[in-house]
Write a protein that holds these residues in place. Structure first.
Motif, PDB file in Angstrom:
ATOM      1  N   ASN A 330       0.833  -1.191   0.000  1.00  0.00           N
ATOM      2  CA  ASN A 330       0.000   0.000   0.000  1.00  0.00           C
ATOM      3  C   ASN A 330       0.878   1.255   0.000  1.00  0.00           C
ATOM      4  O   ASN A 330       2.103   1.165  -0.127  1.00  0.00           O
ATOM      5  N   ARG A 331       0.259   2.408   0.186  1.00  0.00           N
ATOM      6  CA  ARG A 331       1.039   3.655   0.101  1.00  0.00           C
ATOM      7  C   ARG A 331       2.012   3.816   1.258  1.00  0.00           C
ATOM      8  O   ARG A 331       2.933   4.633   1.193  1.00  0.00           O
ATOM      9  N   PHE A 332       1.834   3.021   2.321  1.00  0.00           N
ATOM     10  CA  PHE A 332       2.786   3.036   3.430  1.00  0.00           C
ATOM     11  C   PHE A 332       3.945   2.071   3.199  1.00  0.00           C
ATOM     12  O   PHE A 332       4.818   1.937   4.051  1.00  0.00           O
ATOM     13  N   GLY A 333       3.913   1.392   2.063  1.00  0.00           N
ATOM     14  CA  GLY A 333       4.968   0.441   1.745  1.00  0.00           C
ATOM     15  C   GLY A 333       4.784  -0.913   2.389  1.00  0.00           C
ATOM     16  O   GLY A 333       5.694  -1.740   2.369  1.00  0.00           O
ATOM     17  N   ARG A 334       3.599  -1.171   2.935  1.00  0.00           N
ATOM     18  CA  ARG A 334       3.357  -2.420   3.661  1.00  0.00           C
ATOM     19  C   ARG A 334       2.596  -3.420   2.794  1.00  0.00           C
ATOM     20  O   ARG A 334       1.666  -3.051   2.080  1.00  0.00           O
ATOM     21  N   ARG A 335       2.971  -4.680   2.903  1.00  0.00           N
ATOM     22  CA  ARG A 335       2.144  -5.753   2.357  1.00  0.00           C
ATOM     23  C   ARG A 335       0.888  -5.875   3.213  1.00  0.00           C
ATOM     24  O   ARG A 335       0.912  -5.596   4.411  1.00  0.00           O
ATOM     25  N   PHE A 336      -0.211  -6.320   2.589  1.00  0.00           N
ATOM     26  CA  PHE A 336      -1.456  -6.442   3.343  1.00  0.00           C
ATOM     27  C   PHE A 336      -2.286  -7.659   2.940  1.00  0.00           C
ATOM     28  O   PHE A 336      -3.408  -7.831   3.405  1.00  0.00           O
ATOM     29  N   VAL A 337      -1.723  -8.538   2.089  1.00  0.00           N
ATOM     30  CA  VAL A 337      -2.513  -9.647   1.569  1.00  0.00           C
ATOM     31  C   VAL A 337      -1.569 -10.720   1.031  1.00  0.00           C
ATOM     32  O   VAL A 337      -0.411 -10.433   0.686  1.00  0.00           O
ATOM     33  N   ASN A 338      -2.067 -11.953   0.963  1.00  0.00           N
ATOM     34  CA  ASN A 338      -1.371 -13.018   0.241  1.00  0.00           C
ATOM     35  C   ASN A 338      -1.564 -12.764  -1.249  1.00  0.00           C
ATOM     36  O   ASN A 338      -2.650 -12.987  -1.797  1.00  0.00           O
ATOM     37  N   GLU A 339      -0.529 -12.308  -1.914  1.00  0.00           N
ATOM     38  CA  GLU A 339      -0.631 -11.918  -3.313  1.00  0.00           C
ATOM     39  C   GLU A 339      -1.011 -13.069  -4.231  1.00  0.00           C
ATOM     40  O   GLU A 339      -1.568 -12.851  -5.315  1.00  0.00           O
ATOM     41  N   ALA A 340      -0.702 -14.296  -3.834  1.00  0.00           N
ATOM     42  CA  ALA A 340      -0.977 -15.463  -4.677  1.00  0.00           C
ATOM     43  C   ALA A 340      -2.305 -16.121  -4.344  1.00  0.00           C
ATOM     44  O   ALA A 340      -2.656 -17.141  -4.944  1.00  0.00           O
ATOM     45  N   GLY A 341      -3.052 -15.546  -3.419  1.00  0.00           N
ATOM     46  CA  GLY A 341      -4.329 -16.133  -3.030  1.00  0.00           C
ATOM     47  C   GLY A 341      -5.384 -15.984  -4.114  1.00  0.00           C
ATOM     48  O   GLY A 341      -5.216 -15.257  -5.097  1.00  0.00           O
ATOM     49  N   GLU A 342      -6.501 -16.669  -3.910  1.00  0.00           N
ATOM     50  CA  GLU A 342      -7.563 -16.575  -4.912  1.00  0.00           C
ATOM     51  C   GLU A 342      -8.161 -15.166  -4.905  1.00  0.00           C
ATOM     52  O   GLU A 342      -8.306 -14.531  -3.870  1.00  0.00           O
ATOM     53  N   THR A 404       6.469   6.940  -7.094  1.00  0.00           N
ATOM     54  CA  THR A 404       5.106   6.439  -6.872  1.00  0.00           C
ATOM     55  C   THR A 404       4.383   7.098  -5.712  1.00  0.00           C
ATOM     56  O   THR A 404       3.160   7.006  -5.624  1.00  0.00           O
ATOM     57  N   GLY A 405       5.116   7.716  -4.800  1.00  0.00           N
ATOM     58  CA  GLY A 405       4.500   8.261  -3.595  1.00  0.00           C
ATOM     59  C   GLY A 405       4.388   7.258  -2.468  1.00  0.00           C
ATOM     60  O   GLY A 405       3.778   7.548  -1.431  1.00  0.00           O
ATOM     61  N   ILE A 406       4.979   6.080  -2.635  1.00  0.00           N
ATOM     62  CA  ILE A 406       5.013   5.091  -1.548  1.00  0.00           C
ATOM     63  C   ILE A 406       5.993   5.570  -0.482  1.00  0.00           C
ATOM     64  O   ILE A 406       7.046   6.135  -0.793  1.00  0.00           O
ATOM     65  N   ASP A 407       5.669   5.335   0.778  1.00  0.00           N
ATOM     66  CA  ASP A 407       6.574   5.714   1.860  1.00  0.00           C
ATOM     67  C   ASP A 407       7.900   4.953   1.701  1.00  0.00           C
ATOM     68  O   ASP A 407       7.913   3.710   1.698  1.00  0.00           O
ATOM     69  N   PRO A 408       9.027   5.651   1.583  1.00  0.00           N
ATOM     70  CA  PRO A 408      10.303   4.961   1.295  1.00  0.00           C
ATOM     71  C   PRO A 408      10.783   4.068   2.429  1.00  0.00           C
ATOM     72  O   PRO A 408      11.289   2.970   2.176  1.00  0.00           O
ATOM     73  N   ASP A 409      10.648   4.535   3.672  1.00  0.00           N
ATOM     74  CA  ASP A 409      11.101   3.714   4.799  1.00  0.00           C
ATOM     75  C   ASP A 409      10.258   2.460   4.932  1.00  0.00           C
ATOM     76  O   ASP A 409      10.776   1.364   5.179  1.00  0.00           O
ATOM     77  N   GLY A 410       8.941   2.621   4.764  1.00  0.00           N
ATOM     78  CA  GLY A 410       8.064   1.452   4.851  1.00  0.00           C
ATOM     79  C   GLY A 410       8.351   0.446   3.762  1.00  0.00           C
ATOM     80  O   GLY A 410       8.365  -0.774   3.998  1.00  0.00           O
ATOM     81  N   LEU A 411       8.605   0.920   2.559  1.00  0.00           N
ATOM     82  CA  LEU A 411       8.898   0.019   1.451  1.00  0.00           C
ATOM     83  C   LEU A 411      10.204  -0.720   1.688  1.00  0.00           C
ATOM     84  O   LEU A 411      10.290  -1.947   1.466  1.00  0.00           O
ATOM     85  N   GLN A 412      11.226  -0.022   2.157  1.00  0.00           N
ATOM     86  CA  GLN A 412      12.511  -0.672   2.404  1.00  0.00           C
ATOM     87  C   GLN A 412      12.385  -1.728   3.486  1.00  0.00           C
ATOM     88  O   GLN A 412      12.923  -2.847   3.348  1.00  0.00           O
TER      89      GLN A 412
END
Length: 540
Positions: A330-342, A404-412
């Motif tokens: 998300n925009r905070f750079g955090r994962r939030f879901v199983n990307e490979a899920g249905e 992209t505007g994603i938070d850099p620290d969160g993404l790293q």
């Protein structure tokens, strides 16, 4: 007394899988049938779909599929929002529908080998598949001039999307045939249409239903607008026995989407004809509604400047989020879901509403690296080809965040944690790679489900593409009984009115059983509605 311009026994509105099955059933049962289609072509969303039907207790698999297992599985994922009687009707009628269609058409159904259920680890689930069936390749030459009148997307659709991927999986079957054969949803529609034409019923295209006409609590006919002559003309068509709504959902009507769906729905991957016509007509006669907050959800990407039918076009995305070396943040750079899920279950994550920050996961970004692009390509861009500007190519994660505007620290932090977990072969945060389903659309050359989908992000340049939640169609509509009869808010059937497919309230509620979970119920309740409309009795 209404003066009809023409009259028939059964009117079917819509020519997707539900509508054509209803029409074929009614005509076989001895009714005079007329079919009206709003679009200039036939087939609706079914025609551009993967054409797979989930029939969970059929008798064509290599081992036994029981009603009991199917019901246990659907109950386990329905969260209590399921009408057991309707669901069991669907499960038990599936084999009968298959037999009927094959008996009265040249269409043949084959088990889609290996397609796992979408929640295979639940009670009654099947990791090895067997419940999903597809139409065998069909010779378009049988249709004559109608072969050009089946709804289709432009050829470039073959590069991107769930249904394109499904077509690719079953396309090999065509290589061993002589003739002009088609597969997937095109084959399903071609087979049903061919049977209907041979029974003497030719659908009317460019014919939009505007109003149901009724009196004394009974639907008597339909007001139709015909636009195929270049000038709209209205006519009144009487139905002596019944009208079947098979007009699709309402995903292309922004007002209805905003009013009813449970959260954001940023784009539909269906053709832009499903604007809630059947829903409005049924509501005008007091139809009870159900499941209105639900859709057949799917993550989507929107390619800049890409349109279809004058509307912005959305494309489903699955391979790109499932294969290794990509994640969604998300925009905070955090994962939030199983990307490979249905895909259907991912909607809840995208629609999470934070009390302070709103829909924090909408929009999101698929972040991937050069290793992913070089091995798999991305969204139709093949390995080695130039990438478009909207891939946001960046030399490092900091630059990617700036673009992209994603938070850099969160993404790293997220990428560092991801790479560490991948090295251990696990995803402790969301369980990616732990289900048999997770690896099905991943790197098929890898030895385990986890290896098929887990991979580090460590090869510059890095890329990010916006991803949002969309829908293949909506899932709510008039509540029906087991024969597809639309129920009034009083609980009694509205005599002479039926619904099937996405024009009816989704039988399985929140549940999405497996590949073909949309088409399976559509075909079954089209079959049941067509039979009851023609004969006044149930198929069992």
């Amino acid at each position: 007394m209404t003066e009809w311009d023409r009259e028939t026994d059964v009117i079917v509105l819509g020519t997707g899988g539900a509508g054509l099955t209803a029409a074929l059933t009614a005509v076989v049962d001895g009714a005079a049938v007329e079919v009206f289609e709003k679009a200039p072509t036939v087939g609706g969303t079914t025609a551009v779909s993967g054409g797979i039907a989930w029939i969970p207790a059929h008798d064509r698999a290599s081992d036994e599929l029981t009603v009991e297992d199917a019901m246990a599985y659907l109950r386990a994922q329905s969260l209590g929002y399921m009408d057991d009687d309707l669901v069991e009707t669907f499960v038990r009628t599936g084999p009968q529908m298959l037999d009927f269609v094959e008996r009265h058409s040249e269409l043949r159904f084959e088990v889609a080998e290996g397609f796992p259920d979408y929640k295979p680890e639940l009670p009654g689930g099947r990791p090895g598949g067997g419940r999903s069936l597809h139409a065998a390749p069909y010779d378009l030459g049988r249709l004559g001039g109608w072969r050009e009148k089946i709804t289709s997307f432009p050829p470039d659709f073959s590069n991107v999307g769930i249904d394109a991927e499904t077509r690719a999986r079953i396309h090999a079957a065509v290589e061993d045939t002589d003739g002009d054969y088609c597969v997937a949803g095109t084959a399903l529609i071609a087979g049903l249409l061919d049977a209907l034409l041979r029974a003497g019923v030719a659908p009317h295209t460019n014919a939009r239903a505007l109003e149901l006409i009724g009196d004394a609590g009974r639907i008597r006919g339909v007001r139709i607008s015909r636009g195929d002559s270049g000038v709209d003309q209205e006519m009144l068509v009487g139905a002596r026995r019944g009208v079947v709504l098979a007009t699709g959902g309402f995903e292309w009507d922004s007002r209805l989407v905003e009013a009813y769906l449970r959260g954001p729905m940023r784009g539909a991957v269906s053709p832009p004809n499903n604007t809630g016509d059947g829903l409005r007509m049924a509501m005008a006669h007091g139809a009870d509604l159900a499941n209105m907050g639900e859709a057949w959800w799917v993550p989507i990407v929107q390619i800049p400047g890409d349109t279809f039918g004058g509307q912005p076009r959305s494309r489903s995305v699955r391979l790109e989020r499932t294969r290794p070396r990509s994640i969604i943040v998300n925009r905070f750079g955090r994962r939030f879901v199983n990307e490979a899920g249905e895909y259907n279950s991912m909607a809840g994550a995208f629609q999470y509403l934070d009390p302070r920050d709103g829909y924090v996961n909408d929009p999101a970004w698929i972040v991937f690296d050069a290793g992913h692009l070089e091995r798999y390509g991305f969204l139709g861009v093949a390995p080695g080809e130039p990438v478009p500007d909207w891939f946001n190519a960046s030399d490092d994660l900091a630059e990617l965040a700036t673009r992209t505007g994603i938070d850099p620290d969160g993404l790293q932090r997220t990428v560092d944690a991801w790479n560490k977990n991948v090295a251990d072969g696990v995803d402790p945060d969301f369980g990616r790679g732990s289900s048999a389903y997770d690896g099905y659309w991943g790197d098929t050359g890898a030895p385990t489900p986890a290896a098929r989908t887990l991979g580090p992000l460590d090869a510059a340049p890095y890329f990010a593409v916006p991803v949002r939640i969309g829908a293949m169609g909506t899932k709510g509509g008039p509540r029906t009984d087991r024969d597809g009869r639309v129920l009034h808010v009083s609980g009694a059937p509205i005599v002479g009115l039926y619904a099937a497919g996405n024009a009816m309230a989704g039988v399985t509620g929140k549940a999405y059983g497996g590949a073909g979970g949309t088409l399976g119920p559509a075909l079954v309740f089209g079959f049941r509605a067509g039979h009851h409309a023609a004969t006044g009795g149930s198929v069992d």
